[in-house]
Write a protein that holds these residues in place. Structure first.
Motif, mmCIF file in Angstrom:
data_model
loop_
_atom_site.group_PDB
_atom_site.id
_atom_site.type_symbol
_atom_site.label_atom_id
_atom_site.label_comp_id
_atom_site.label_asym_id
_atom_site.label_seq_id
_atom_site.Cartn_x
_atom_site.Cartn_y
_atom_site.Cartn_z
ATOM 1 N N LEU A 1 -0.613 -1.312 10.253
ATOM 2 C CA LEU A 1 -1.071 -1.355 8.862
ATOM 3 C C LEU A 1 -0.970 -2.756 8.282
ATOM 4 N N ALA A 2 0.009 -3.532 8.765
ATOM 5 C CA ALA A 2 0.213 -4.891 8.266
ATOM 6 C C ALA A 2 -0.663 -5.916 8.978
ATOM 7 N N CYS B 1 9.158 -4.905 3.768
ATOM 8 C CA CYS B 1 8.695 -4.775 5.149
ATOM 9 C C CYS B 1 7.701 -5.873 5.500
ATOM 10 N N ALA B 2 6.751 -6.101 4.593
ATOM 11 C CA ALA B 2 5.719 -7.106 4.845
ATOM 12 C C ALA B 2 6.327 -8.495 5.011
ATOM 13 N N GLU B 3 7.280 -8.843 4.130
ATOM 14 C CA GLU B 3 7.885 -10.171 4.225
ATOM 15 C C GLU B 3 8.707 -10.320 5.497
ATOM 16 N N ASN C 1 0.869 -1.174 0.000
ATOM 17 C CA ASN C 1 0.000 0.000 0.000
ATOM 18 C C ASN C 1 0.907 1.225 0.000
ATOM 19 N N ARG C 2 0.362 2.383 0.258
ATOM 20 C CA ARG C 2 1.128 3.626 0.117
ATOM 21 C C ARG C 2 2.357 3.654 1.027
ATOM 22 N N SER D 1 -3.617 -12.952 10.037
ATOM 23 C CA SER D 1 -3.998 -11.544 9.920
ATOM 24 C C SER D 1 -3.060 -10.783 8.989
ATOM 25 N N VAL D 2 -1.743 -10.972 9.179
ATOM 26 C CA VAL D 2 -0.778 -10.255 8.341
ATOM 27 C C VAL D 2 -0.841 -10.770 6.902
ATOM 28 N N ARG D 3 -1.065 -12.059 6.723
ATOM 29 C CA ARG D 3 -1.212 -12.588 5.364
ATOM 30 C C ARG D 3 -2.411 -11.970 4.659
ATOM 31 N N ARG D 4 -3.518 -11.841 5.382
ATOM 32 C CA ARG D 4 -4.711 -11.236 4.760
ATOM 33 C C ARG D 4 -4.454 -9.775 4.397
#
Length: 263
Positions: free
Chosen positions: A155-156, A122-124, A115-116, A188-191
């Motif tokens: 946010l994640a 970061c997500a991984e 996202n923005r 949750s983070v995967r979604r």
């Protein structure tokens, strides 16, 4: 994908670790302007001598773009031994169910955006922390961070809890937070990020699949992601023939999957 390097494998992956120390120098000194020690273009501190585990994030083109360091809370750690003021008088978590994350460094330029504000790297790395914790029986990840990264956790889809109050350290508004390690937060983070395949790799096990895929389709997604990672690594290493062979294997798997009725 993330490449996991355990303490027992530091000597095996010295070149990757050397690249990581250079990457940390680019982020902490070059981009963030932190007061860190740089020697020969590499950033290290005393905690790198404490046998940490490292996660290295490689973008799909095979470039190292991120890294993070894990240490047990039962030994020397950054929160208790460098930033105790962030505890605000509380006792530092000290149990084998906790582990500490530090030296979180991501180069977002050119990386895919979730996202923005949140990049793929970061997500991984967030997902990698949860997968690593689950695989090692941990209940919480402890980290010293700034309020921007604290916001990224939310946010994640990963809820954090402050241990103490916010403090100004240098130019950063720093906090110590605890993050739960659970299957629920992994989901949750995967979604939130749309990354459903396992992200962790290690020399011993290949992909660290902690067995949390909910169905066959997600396991197949993880298989494809694994092959894509290997193909990118082969290309980056100058082995186009190997990359082509991996691509052919992926196509063969796709044909078999289609014949079995999976997307």
């Amino acid at each position: 994908m993330l490449f996991q390097i355990e303490p027992s494998d530091h000597h095996v992956f010295m070149e990757r670790l050397d690249q990581m120390f250079q990457q940390r120098a680019r982020v902490f000194k070059g981009r963030l302007g932190w007061d860190v020690t740089i020697e020969n273009g590499r950033e290290r501190d005393q905690y790198d001598a404490e046998d940490p585990t490292y996660l290295l994030y490689y973008s799909p083109d095979g470039c190292l773009r991120g890294s993070v360091r894990f240490l047990p809370m039962t030994g020397t750690n950054m929160l208790r031994d460098t930033f105790p003021q962030l505890l605000d008088g509380q006792i530092c978590p000290d149990s084998s169910i906790y582990f500490e994350s530090s030296r979180f460094a991501v180069e977002t330029d050119g990386d895919q955006k979730i996202n923005r504000l949140l990049s793929r790297g970061c997500a991984e790395l967030f997902l990698g922390g949860i997968e690593y914790g689950l695989a090692h029986g941990k209940k919480e990840l402890i980290t010293v961070t700034d309020v921007f990264i604290e916001r990224l956790f939310k946010l994640a889809g990963w809820s954090s809890e402050r241990i103490g109050e916010e403090h100004l350290i240098g130019d950063s508004r720093a906090v110590a937070v605890r993050l739960p390690i659970s299957r629920e937060y992994l989901a949750s983070v995967r979604r939130k990020t749309g990354i459903f395949e396992p992200v962790l790799w290690s020399r011993a096990t290949g992909m660290q699949n902690v067995g949390l895929e909910s169905n066959a389709d997600e396991r197949i997604q993880g298989m494809h992601a694994s092959l894509e990672y290997l193909r990118a690594q082969a290309k980056a290493a100058g082995m186009p023939d190997i990359a082509d062979k991996i691509g052919a294997i992926e196509k063969a798997i796709t044909r078999e999957v289609m014949s079995l009725g999976h997307a």
